[in-house]
Motif scaffolding. Structure first.
Motif, short mmCIF file in Angstrom:
data_model
loop_
_atom_site.label_atom_id
_atom_site.label_comp_id
_atom_site.label_asym_id
_atom_site.label_seq_id
_atom_site.Cartn_x
_atom_site.Cartn_y
_atom_site.Cartn_z
N ARG A 113 36.55 46.68 36.33
CA ARG A 113 37.79 46.85 37.12
C ARG A 113 38.88 45.90 36.63
NH1 ARG A 113 37.25 47.23 43.46
NH2 ARG A 113 36.37 45.16 43.21
N ALA A 114 38.51 44.70 36.25
CA ALA A 114 39.50 43.76 35.73
C ALA A 114 40.15 44.28 34.45
CB ALA A 114 38.86 42.40 35.48
N GLU A 115 39.35 44.87 33.58
CA GLU A 115 39.88 45.43 32.34
C GLU A 115 40.80 46.61 32.62
OE1 GLU A 115 36.41 46.24 29.99
OE2 GLU A 115 35.93 44.09 29.78
N LEU A 116 40.42 47.46 33.56
CA LEU A 116 41.25 48.59 33.93
C LEU A 116 42.56 48.12 34.57
CD1 LEU A 116 41.37 51.67 33.89
CD2 LEU A 116 40.21 51.67 36.11
N ALA A 117 42.47 47.12 35.43
CA ALA A 117 43.68 46.58 36.06
C ALA A 117 44.62 46.00 35.01
CB ALA A 117 43.31 45.51 37.09
N ALA A 118 44.07 45.33 34.00
CA ALA A 118 44.90 44.76 32.93
C ALA A 118 45.60 45.86 32.14
CB ALA A 118 44.06 43.89 32.01
N THR A 119 44.96 47.02 32.04
CA THR A 119 45.58 48.16 31.35
C THR A 119 46.69 48.77 32.20
OG1 THR A 119 43.52 48.67 30.21
CG2 THR A 119 45.14 50.44 30.36
N TYR A 120 46.41 48.99 33.49
CA TYR A 120 47.39 49.62 34.38
C TYR A 120 48.53 48.67 34.77
CZ TYR A 120 44.31 53.64 35.46
OH TYR A 120 43.55 54.76 35.42
#
Length: 170
Positions: A113-120
């Motif tokens: 989720r942290a990686e996805l949040a960094a993308t979004y």
């Protein structure tokens, strides 16, 4: 309206995030109950600026928490940030009592989720702090969490945790 209460504390302020009972002593000494009664307030958020090293944090009120911790606290250790990151640190921590989540998901068992949040949301203030506050934003997920918007794009629902403040009525 802006109000300020102040007091001094005759004991060292603990730096561990698990040692926050001192915040209730600060509230008591500052006369919070009298202040709230005089102003007709149900609750206040304390911004506690501590001139020492420590990790800044926020203690937002959640259901089930002992009522002695009803008033919300944002604790900023001045040694936790440089003069340039201080505004971003304060803004980040002050958004927590209004419902914002950390977008780096420190309690997840993996980094997905942290990686996805960094993308979004690469510039969201709840993902990171920056020396230039002007480079940070309040992204669509954070805006939803603090009540600035009433709808959340379904692709961001992965960031909601069941049973937390994510499902507050708007």
């Amino acid at each position: 309206m802006d109000y300020a209460l102040s007091c001094t504390l005759d004991q060292p302020v603990p730096v561990e995030m698990t040692s926050f009972s001192w915040t209730t002593e600060v509230q008591k000494r500052a006369g919070t109950d009298t202040f709230c009664a005089e102003k007709g307030l149900d609750n206040v958020i304390f911004l506690l600026l501590v001139p020492q090293e420590g990790r800044s944090y926020s203690l937002p009120y959640t259901q089930g928490v002992d009522t002695k911790y009803y008033n919300e606290n944002v604790v900023i250790y001045m040694g936790d940030c440089s003069d340039t990151t201080l505004p971003a640190t304060i803004a980040h921590e002050m958004l927590h009592p209004f419902g914002a989540d950390d977008l780096y998901f420190p309690y997840d068992s993996d980094t997905s989720r942290a990686e996805l949040a960094a993308t979004y949301f690469p510039d969201d203030i709840m993902l990171r702090v920056d020396p230039l506050l002007s480079t940070l934003t309040v992204g669509p997920y954070t805006a939803y969490k603090v009540g600035w918007t009433d709808t959340l794009d379904p692709k961001y629902e992965i960031f909601l945790d069941k049973g937390d403040a994510s499902h507050v009525q708007r």
